[in-house]
Design a protein around this motif. Sequence first.
Motif, PDB file in Angstrom:
ATOM      1  N   ILE A   1      -2.468  -8.245 -19.279  1.00 59.27           N
ATOM      2  CA  ILE A   1      -2.678  -9.588 -18.757  1.00 59.27           C
ATOM      3  C   ILE A   1      -3.482  -9.476 -17.470  1.00 59.27           C
ATOM      4  O   ILE A   1      -3.126  -8.702 -16.578  1.00 59.27           O
ATOM      5  CB  ILE A   1      -1.337 -10.301 -18.472  1.00 59.27           C
ATOM      6  N   GLU A   2      -4.590 -10.233 -17.388  1.00 61.22           N
ATOM      7  CA  GLU A   2      -5.394 -10.299 -16.173  1.00 61.22           C
ATOM      8  C   GLU A   2      -5.149 -11.649 -15.518  1.00 61.22           C
ATOM      9  O   GLU A   2      -5.320 -12.686 -16.135  1.00 61.22           O
ATOM     10  CB  GLU A   2      -6.885 -10.176 -16.495  1.00 61.22           C
ATOM     11  N   ILE A   3      -4.739 -11.628 -14.260  1.00 60.93           N
ATOM     12  CA  ILE A   3      -4.549 -12.843 -13.475  1.00 60.93           C
ATOM     13  C   ILE A   3      -5.580 -12.814 -12.345  1.00 60.93           C
ATOM     14  O   ILE A   3      -5.689 -11.813 -11.627  1.00 60.93           O
ATOM     15  CB  ILE A   3      -3.118 -12.930 -12.894  1.00 60.93           C
ATOM     16  N   GLN A   4      -6.328 -13.902 -12.185  1.00 60.94           N
ATOM     17  CA  GLN A   4      -7.384 -13.941 -11.183  1.00 60.94           C
ATOM     18  C   GLN A   4      -6.816 -13.915  -9.776  1.00 60.94           C
ATOM     19  O   GLN A   4      -5.827 -14.586  -9.479  1.00 60.94           O
ATOM     20  CB  GLN A   4      -8.239 -15.192 -11.371  1.00 60.94           C
ATOM     21  N   GLY A   5      -7.457 -13.131  -8.919  1.00 58.09           N
ATOM     22  CA  GLY A   5      -7.053 -13.038  -7.525  1.00 58.09           C
ATOM     23  C   GLY A   5      -6.057 -11.915  -7.290  1.00 58.09           C
ATOM     24  O   GLY A   5      -5.528 -11.311  -8.212  1.00 58.09           O
ATOM     25  N   ASP A   6      -5.794 -11.650  -6.018  1.00 58.51           N
ATOM     26  CA  ASP A   6      -4.839 -10.614  -5.636  1.00 58.51           C
ATOM     27  C   ASP A   6      -3.484 -11.278  -5.376  1.00 58.51           C
ATOM     28  O   ASP A   6      -3.133 -11.604  -4.245  1.00 58.51           O
ATOM     29  CB  ASP A   6      -5.328  -9.870  -4.396  1.00 58.51           C
ATOM     30  N   VAL A   7      -2.729 -11.491  -6.437  1.00 57.21           N
ATOM     31  CA  VAL A   7      -1.419 -12.144  -6.356  1.00 57.21           C
ATOM     32  C   VAL A   7      -0.325 -11.177  -6.815  1.00 57.21           C
ATOM     33  O   VAL A   7       0.649 -11.569  -7.429  1.00 57.21           O
ATOM     34  CB  VAL A   7      -1.384 -13.449  -7.186  1.00 57.21           C
ATOM     35  N   ARG A   8      -0.482  -9.909  -6.464  1.00 59.61           N
ATOM     36  CA  ARG A   8       0.437  -8.880  -6.946  1.00 59.61           C
ATOM     37  C   ARG A   8       1.856  -9.070  -6.450  1.00 59.61           C
ATOM     38  O   ARG A   8       2.805  -8.865  -7.196  1.00 59.61           O
ATOM     39  CB  ARG A   8      -0.070  -7.486  -6.567  1.00 59.61           C
ATOM     40  N   GLU A   9       2.020  -9.464  -5.199  1.00 54.77           N
ATOM     41  CA  GLU A   9       3.370  -9.636  -4.661  1.00 54.77           C
ATOM     42  C   GLU A   9       4.103 -10.776  -5.362  1.00 54.77           C
ATOM     43  O   GLU A   9       5.276 -10.663  -5.696  1.00 54.77           O
ATOM     44  CB  GLU A   9       3.306  -9.888  -3.147  1.00 54.77           C
ATOM     45  N   LYS A  10       3.395 -11.867  -5.608  1.00 51.91           N
ATOM     46  CA  LYS A  10       4.001 -13.006  -6.303  1.00 51.91           C
ATOM     47  C   LYS A  10       4.349 -12.621  -7.745  1.00 51.91           C
ATOM     48  O   LYS A  10       5.418 -12.964  -8.252  1.00 51.91           O
ATOM     49  CB  LYS A  10       3.043 -14.197  -6.293  1.00 51.91           C
ATOM     50  N   LEU A  11       3.444 -11.887  -8.405  1.00 51.44           N
ATOM     51  CA  LEU A  11       3.700 -11.440  -9.776  1.00 51.44           C
ATOM     52  C   LEU A  11       4.891 -10.486  -9.826  1.00 51.44           C
ATOM     53  O   LEU A  11       5.696 -10.546 -10.755  1.00 51.44           O
ATOM     54  CB  LEU A  11       2.459 -10.758 -10.353  1.00 51.44           C
ATOM     55  N   LYS A  12       5.005  -9.624  -8.813  1.00 47.71           N
ATOM     56  CA  LYS A  12       6.127  -8.687  -8.773  1.00 47.71           C
ATOM     57  C   LYS A  12       7.449  -9.446  -8.686  1.00 47.71           C
ATOM     58  O   LYS A  12       8.405  -9.127  -9.402  1.00 47.71           O
ATOM     59  CB  LYS A  12       5.982  -7.737  -7.590  1.00 47.71           C
ATOM     60  N   GLN A  13       7.516 -10.459  -7.853  1.00 50.86           N
ATOM     61  CA  GLN A  13       8.738 -11.259  -7.719  1.00 50.86           C
ATOM     62  C   GLN A  13       9.077 -11.965  -9.022  1.00 50.86           C
ATOM     63  O   GLN A  13      10.235 -11.994  -9.451  1.00 50.86           O
ATOM     64  CB  GLN A  13       8.576 -12.285  -6.605  1.00 50.86           C
TER      65      GLN A  13
END
Length: 106
Positions: A80-92
């Motif tokens: 899955i590719e999510i646009q932008g650097d939202v790694r912390e939100k995705l981790k939560q």
Amino acid sequence: MSNSRLVYSTDGGKISAPVEQKDVPQGDGIVRIHRVTKGKKGKGVSLITGLGLDKTELKTFCSALKKQCGCGGAVKDFDIEIQGDVREKLKQILESKGYKVKLAGG
């Protein structure tokens, strides 16, 4: 002409090629979130790998993640590719769903 195949029939119209079903890659139980910019013209995406879901489950899960992050994304080759650097939100989000998550790369 032994290697030719039927591409059009007057009875049924255009004949589509048989779709090969790929097996779902089974990982090591850890979902990894990468930040990738290569081949994206300098724009960064967050790449989620190792979910172990089939294509239809990935598409519904991807749409839920896009809504929660407020950005676009896509499913490509069981990732899955999510646009932008939202790694912390995705981790939560993924940890709240019961996945073991690691931030990897960049």
